[in-house]
Design a protein around this motif. Structure first.
Motif, short mmCIF file in Angstrom:
data_model
loop_
_atom_site.label_atom_id
_atom_site.label_comp_id
_atom_site.label_asym_id
_atom_site.label_seq_id
_atom_site.Cartn_x
_atom_site.Cartn_y
_atom_site.Cartn_z
N TYR A 33 33.61 32.70 26.38
CA TYR A 33 32.48 33.02 27.25
C TYR A 33 32.75 32.44 28.62
CZ TYR A 33 27.98 32.67 29.54
OH TYR A 33 26.97 32.74 30.47
N ALA A 34 32.45 33.21 29.67
CA ALA A 34 32.58 32.73 31.04
C ALA A 34 31.23 32.87 31.75
CB ALA A 34 33.65 33.53 31.79
N ALA A 36 29.16 33.32 35.00
CA ALA A 36 29.42 33.91 36.32
C ALA A 36 29.19 32.94 37.46
CB ALA A 36 28.56 35.16 36.52
N ILE A 66 35.34 37.59 38.94
CA ILE A 66 34.86 37.95 37.60
C ILE A 66 35.70 39.09 37.03
CG2 ILE A 66 32.91 38.91 36.30
CD1 ILE A 66 31.09 37.41 38.32
N TRP A 69 38.97 37.82 35.77
CA TRP A 69 38.83 37.17 34.47
C TRP A 69 38.71 38.22 33.36
CZ3 TRP A 69 35.36 37.15 30.43
CH2 TRP A 69 35.54 36.14 29.48
N VAL A 80 31.13 37.69 29.61
CA VAL A 80 30.86 37.02 30.88
C VAL A 80 29.47 37.41 31.35
CG1 VAL A 80 31.95 38.87 32.25
CG2 VAL A 80 31.69 36.58 33.24
N CYS A 82 26.88 38.07 34.40
CA CYS A 82 26.97 38.47 35.81
C CYS A 82 25.77 39.34 36.10
CB CYS A 82 28.26 39.26 36.05
SG CYS A 82 28.43 39.93 37.72
#
Length: 195
Positions: A33-34, A36, A66, A69, A80, A82
């Motif tokens: 998981y990223a 934003a 983003i 990634w 992610v 965003c």
């Protein structure tokens, strides 16, 4: 869950629970998981903290980071968060990482404002919510994704998204790449013509 090839963007205005749902969905899928917000340059954070909305020029390097990634996770999956409020932002992300799946968390302004008031650990002030709703462009029928209301709890939203992802292991093909059926019944995907 068996959908590691899909990269999911959890989108929506601030206060819809993108980080919470994104982390839960990543755990469910067994992928990274990223967040934003971590991709924002310091100037953007300072601007938003001061109550000034970002403009498109401010968002470009953020979206590109983003997108980079997401591209790095192609074929391996990832989630992610965003905001991705405008179609043009989503198009920019898709240009960097084709095949993104957008999970749009939706809610009316009153509900989202109430949720924002309960947050004390985020740099986005509630005063910017109106600008986010003004910029928001809903997912269009030709966009790969679903919209889920935030009236449901995060676990239910995650379960719903996971169920959809189980059914969609890869993004739909563009019209010129749609499979055709041969006379012997086998499916064939056309190869794009060379320019």
């Amino acid at each position: 869950m068996n959908s590691p090839d899909i990269v999911v963007v959890v989108m929506g205005v601030s206060g819809t629970g993108k980080s919470t749902v994104g982390a839960l969905l990543a755990e469910e899928c067994g992928v990274p998981y990223a967040e934003a917000d971590a991709f924002h340059p310091p100037a953007n954070i300072a601007k938003m903290s001061g109550g000034t909305p970002l403009d498109d020029a401010d968002r470009e390097p953020w979206l590109d980071a983003i997108g980079a990634w997401a591209r790095s996770r192609a074929g391996r999956g990832g989630v992610v968060s965003c905001s991705a409020l405008k179609r043009s932002y989503r198009d920019r992300l898709r240009a960097a990482a084709p095949g993104l799946f957008f999970l749009h968390l939706t809610g009316d302004r009153a509900l989202v404002a109430e949720r924002l008031e309960q947050r004390r650990d985020h740099f986005m002030p509630g005063a910017l919510l109106d600008s986010q709703f003004a910029a928001l462009e809903e997912l269009q029928p030709d966009e790969y994704g679903i919209a889920v209301p935030v009236t449901e709890d995060p676990q239910s939203i995650t379960a719903r998204a996971a169920a959809v992802l189980r059914q969609r292991q890869s993004p739909p093909l563009p019209p010129d790449r749609s499979p055709t059926r041969r006379s012997d019944g086998q499916s064939v995907t056309p190869v794009p013509k060379s320019p």
